[in-house]
Design a protein around this motif. Structure first.
Motif, PDB file in Angstrom:
ATOM      1  N   ARG A   1       7.959  13.600  17.797  1.00  0.00           N
ATOM      2  CA  ARG A   1       8.492  12.294  18.180  1.00  0.00           C
ATOM      3  C   ARG A   1       9.729  12.438  19.075  1.00  0.00           C
ATOM      4  O   ARG A   1       9.914  11.674  20.026  1.00  0.00           O
TER       5      ARG A   1
ATOM      6  N   LYS B   1      10.081  11.142  22.965  1.00  0.00           N
ATOM      7  CA  LYS B   1      11.200  10.281  23.350  1.00  0.00           C
ATOM      8  C   LYS B   1      11.909  10.819  24.586  1.00  0.00           C
ATOM      9  O   LYS B   1      12.288  10.049  25.490  1.00  0.00           O
TER      10      LYS B   1
ATOM     11  N   ASN C   1      10.813   7.984  27.549  1.00  0.00           N
ATOM     12  CA  ASN C   1      11.730   7.048  26.891  1.00  0.00           C
ATOM     13  C   ASN C   1      11.495   5.602  27.306  1.00  0.00           C
ATOM     14  O   ASN C   1      12.043   4.680  26.714  1.00  0.00           O
TER      15      ASN C   1
ATOM     16  N   VAL D   1       7.092   5.383  20.234  1.00  0.00           N
ATOM     17  CA  VAL D   1       8.416   5.945  20.417  1.00  0.00           C
ATOM     18  C   VAL D   1       9.424   4.812  20.459  1.00  0.00           C
ATOM     19  O   VAL D   1       9.329   3.920  21.314  1.00  0.00           O
ATOM     20  N   ASN D   2      10.368   4.805  19.553  1.00  0.00           N
ATOM     21  CA  ASN D   2      11.424   3.806  19.539  1.00  0.00           C
ATOM     22  C   ASN D   2      12.579   4.248  20.423  1.00  0.00           C
ATOM     23  O   ASN D   2      12.716   5.418  20.771  1.00  0.00           O
ATOM     24  N   ASP D   3      13.440   3.319  20.750  1.00  0.00           N
ATOM     25  CA  ASP D   3      14.588   3.658  21.576  1.00  0.00           C
ATOM     26  C   ASP D   3      15.537   4.590  20.853  1.00  0.00           C
ATOM     27  O   ASP D   3      16.127   5.482  21.449  1.00  0.00           O
TER      28      ASP D   3
ATOM     29  N   SER E   1      16.592   7.548  18.389  1.00  0.00           N
ATOM     30  CA  SER E   1      16.056   8.803  17.828  1.00  0.00           C
ATOM     31  C   SER E   1      16.933   9.315  16.695  1.00  0.00           C
ATOM     32  O   SER E   1      16.815  10.464  16.297  1.00  0.00           O
TER      33      SER E   1
END
Length: 761
Positions: A708, A712, A716, A726-728, A730
């Motif tokens: 993950r 990222k 991104n 993928v979230n902003d 990490s």
């Protein structure tokens, strides 16, 4: 008046030399008149209370002024017996003493014995020889005896002592030891390893524990050294029981050579000196002492050669054994215990080891060693001997009088035989080619319930029972009386006054620094071996070619990123698994003598692995990154490298924890394979949705968080796609990885603390 020395069975043309406890530069020449032997005595400057008889086989070559015939000293002096006349004839001149050997087998140094008696009144005290004749004989004797010359030129062990040796006498009486049998129906079943063994060893002596395999030699050695607690009996050191402060006065050399294979001789002894010697000595003084020990052990020529092992070529077996002995004598121990130091060595190398131990003993130390089946030359080096058979004592006393003792009870060799071979046969209950004692013959005669057949000899059990009974009735009671009356050690040298182990050795910071340096030198060969470098570079090139200038789209490169997360979890994990299982023997050995604290070792070890694991990942990433053309920014490259390093550190911690949990390579690798497979399957590439009851696996998976983070860094701007979202932020992944880095290592340290790394005291 000259008195007759009566030999009921003649030695033929051989000469008998009778000596009265003289200095090493004195020698006696026998005088012969027809069939009667006479002796003359040299009035030395130092005369002790006891008289000794030494019988040596001699050829006639040099003109003798005594009886006009030529005399030449034998080249081999390994074939001689020493008879203590005062002990063998304690109650009067008419009481018959020791039995001496019947026949000599020439220059072979091998004897057979028969019932020929020497009367103590038959020793003559004739005229004194001229000083000039004595000097001539001395010079010829030294020239003809290489081993005596080696004694003259032997190293002075007193020169390497950091303080005067504390002379310690070891006494033990009725020592018994039993172990519980596992896997039997009766849970209370026990096996008796030792059955009431008694003995003693004084400073300046070598006590040999001899017997067949399984006879209890090593168990007795560990009991005497304090590594194992005895069940019953008494073991004293200068009349004091064992306590922890005695540990620094004891050196123990294991049967197996436990050393680091890729360190040189000089490095091994230097690191041991830096860790074990007291802080009152400077670093230069400690190194100088290590060099001095190398010189005294005769290791100058190989001091810069690696020690080696089964798969690594290094020094010879005899040199490796001397290195192990050097590790123990650095601290100038008063007691030196050795478990079969000559096993696996040729006779010449074994003799050199035994000569070195003899020199160590002469410096005031007490040396106790187990021995399996020595040569006749090795046997002659022992001062005292304990013969064990099935855990029972068959003989204790002077090694030179062992053959005489068994002859006195009616058992002697019928053919030429090595004394050690004869004694091992006795301990095994084998009396083939040996005379059968009359009492044992009567026991097995027809009409007795022990009788089996006239064609069958006594069974090993009957032989063992007879010799145990003979020892108990003839020797054991006398030795018990000696224990109560014999005190050779000064009363002011008491165990309680010895300094505690905590007052000596390196500080924690010094231990960390020394262990870190030692680990770097020992482990660098593994991390930077040609095979490992080839493996990493070849894998990087193959990966770069397969994804050569691939499309930047996620479906094309997601597999590459997942492979990187798996590869750099797999490689360090399986490397770290071997750490503690492979070093367990060394860890137990060094921790048993409090060489360093476990925390210093653990932190130095993990720091070394971190330092060594920085080079190859950088090389791998540089090759792959630019061949595939991943995101070509410095920020992306740096974050990708940091992510891989974080994955490596976490995988190392997991490997250390698994290795410490099992301490067995096969079990650890099996468990690690299953664990890594579970981490890989739940990593988010093969399976996007995991059942709720198995979702917890993802959060402890190194591959999941690494994958993950890599997504990222490379994508991104994407919120969701086929190969995972993928979230902003990490922070969750980084936090989880940091927890694993610390948590796995703490778990490994706790598991090490719970392991029995120290032997019992």
């Amino acid at each position: 008046m000259e008195q007759e020395l009566d030999l009921s069975k003649s030695f033929g043309k051989k000469e008998a030399v009778i000596i009265q406890n003289i200095d090493e530069d004195e020698i006696f020449i026998p005088e012969k008149n027809s069939n009667t032997f006479y002796t003359r005595k040299i009035e030395g400057n130092k005369m002790t209370e006891k008289s000794l008889i030494k019988m040596r086989s001699m050829d006639l070559a040099k003109e003798s002024p005594v009886h006009g015939k030529s005399l030449r000293h034998a080249k081999s002096f390994s074939s001689h017996f020493i008879i203590d006349i005062d002990e063998m004839t304690s109650d009067g001149d008419n009481e018959k003493g020791a039995l001496i050997n019947k026949t000599s087998s020439g220059n072979m140094g091998i004897f057979s014995c028969d019932r020929s008696y020497i009367s103590s009144s038959s020793i003559s005290t004739g005229a004194t020889l001229e000083n000039s004749q004595k000097k001539n004989n001395i010079s010829e004797l030294k020239a003809s005896c290489p081993m005596d010359q080696e004694d003259q030129n032997s190293c002075s062990w007193r020169g390497i002592q950091i303080e005067p040796t504390l002379r310690i006498r070891v006494e033990f009486q009725d020592v018994k030891y039993t172990v519980a049998l596992k896997g039997v129906e009766n849970s209370n079943a026990e096996k008796c390893i030792l059955q009431g063994v008694s003995g003693s060893a004084c400073p300046g002596e070598i006590l040999a524990l001899m017997g067949p395999s399984g006879g209890g030699k090593t168990t007795l050695l560990k009991l005497l050294s304090g590594k194992v607690k005895n069940d019953s009996g008494m073991i004293t050191y200068n009349d004091q029981p064992y306590n922890k402060s005695l540990k620094q006065r004891i050196g123990f050399v294991l049967q197996d050579d436990v050393v680091f294979h890729h360190l040189t001789v000089k490095e091994t002894l230097t690191y041991a000196a830096l860790l074990r010697l007291p802080n009152t000595l400077s670093k230069e003084q400690k190194k100088a002492r290590a060099i001095r020990v190398i010189d005294e052990l005769g290791l100058e020529r190989c001091q810069d050669t690696i020690i080696g092992g089964a798969f690594v070529r290094g020094i010879s077996g005899g040199e490796r054994k001397r290195v192990c002995i050097g590790n123990e004598i650095l601290l100038n121990p008063s007691l030196l215990f050795l478990d079969e130091p000559t096993s696996g060595l040729d006779s010449t190398t074994a003799l050199r080891i035994m000569q070195m131990l003899s020199n160590i003993a002469k410096a005031g130390k007490t040396v106790i060693t187990t021995i399996h089946q020595p040569s006749s030359r090795l046997f002659s080096r022992f001062d005292k001997l304990i013969l064990l058979g099935q855990g029972s004592s068959l003989y204790f006393g002077k090694a030179s009088e062992a053959m005489l003792y068994f002859s006195s009870i009616g058992c002697s060799p019928l053919i030429a035989m090595n004394p050690a071979e004869f004694l091992i046969d006795i301990a095994n209950g084998n009396i083939t080619e040996k005379s059968i004692p009359s009492d044992l013959e009567d026991k097995l005669s027809p009409g007795n319930h022990h009788f089996k057949s006239q064609y069958e000899g006594p069974s090993p059990a009957d032989v063992h029972e007879y010799f145990v009974g003979a020892y108990e009735s003839r020797v054991a009671k006398i030795e018990k009386i000696k224990f109560l009356n014999h005190r050779l050690i000064e009363k002011d040298s008491e165990v309680q006054n010895w300094p505690n182990l905590r007052d000596s050795g390196a500080t924690w910071c010094q231990q960390f620094s020394i262990l870190f340096t030692r680990s770097l030198k020992e482990r660098s060969h593994e991390y930077f071996s040609s095979l490992r470098i080839t493996q990493v570079i070849a894998t990087a090139i193959i990966v770069g070619l397969l994804w050569w200038h691939s499309d930047i789209s996620p479906p094309k490169r997601a597999g590459l990123l997942f492979f990187i997360s798996v590869f750099w979890a797999f490689l360090p994990l399986f490397t770290a698994i071997f750490t503690f299982p492979q070093e367990r023997a060394m860890l137990v050995k060094e921790r048993s003598v409090n060489m360093y604290k476990l925390s210093a070792y653990f932190i130095a070890r993990i720091t070394t692995d971190l330092f060594l694991d920085l080079v190859l990942p950088v090389t791998f990433l540089v090759i792959v990154y630019f061949m595939v053309r991943l995101k070509l920014t410095f920020n992306a490259f740096s974050l990708t490298l940091l992510t891989i390093l974080l994955s490596i550190i976490a995988a190392q911690g997991l490997g250390l924890a698994i290795g410490a949990a099992f301490m067995d390579v096969k079990k650890a690798t099996t468990f690690a394979s299953v664990t890594l497979m579970a981490f890989m399957l739940s990593g988010g590439f093969f399976l996007l949705e995991v059942p709720a009851f198995m979702s917890w696996v993802r959060y402890i998976s190194i591959n999941y968080h690494t994958y993950r983070l890599l997504l990222k860094i490379q994508y991104n701007s994407l919120r969701s796609f086929k190969y995972g979202s993928v979230n902003d932020s990490s922070g969750v992944e980084v936090g989880a990885m940091l927890v694993m880095v610390i948590g796995y290592r703490m778990l490994a340290y706790i598991l090490l603390r719970k392991m029995k790394l120290r032997t019992s005291t």
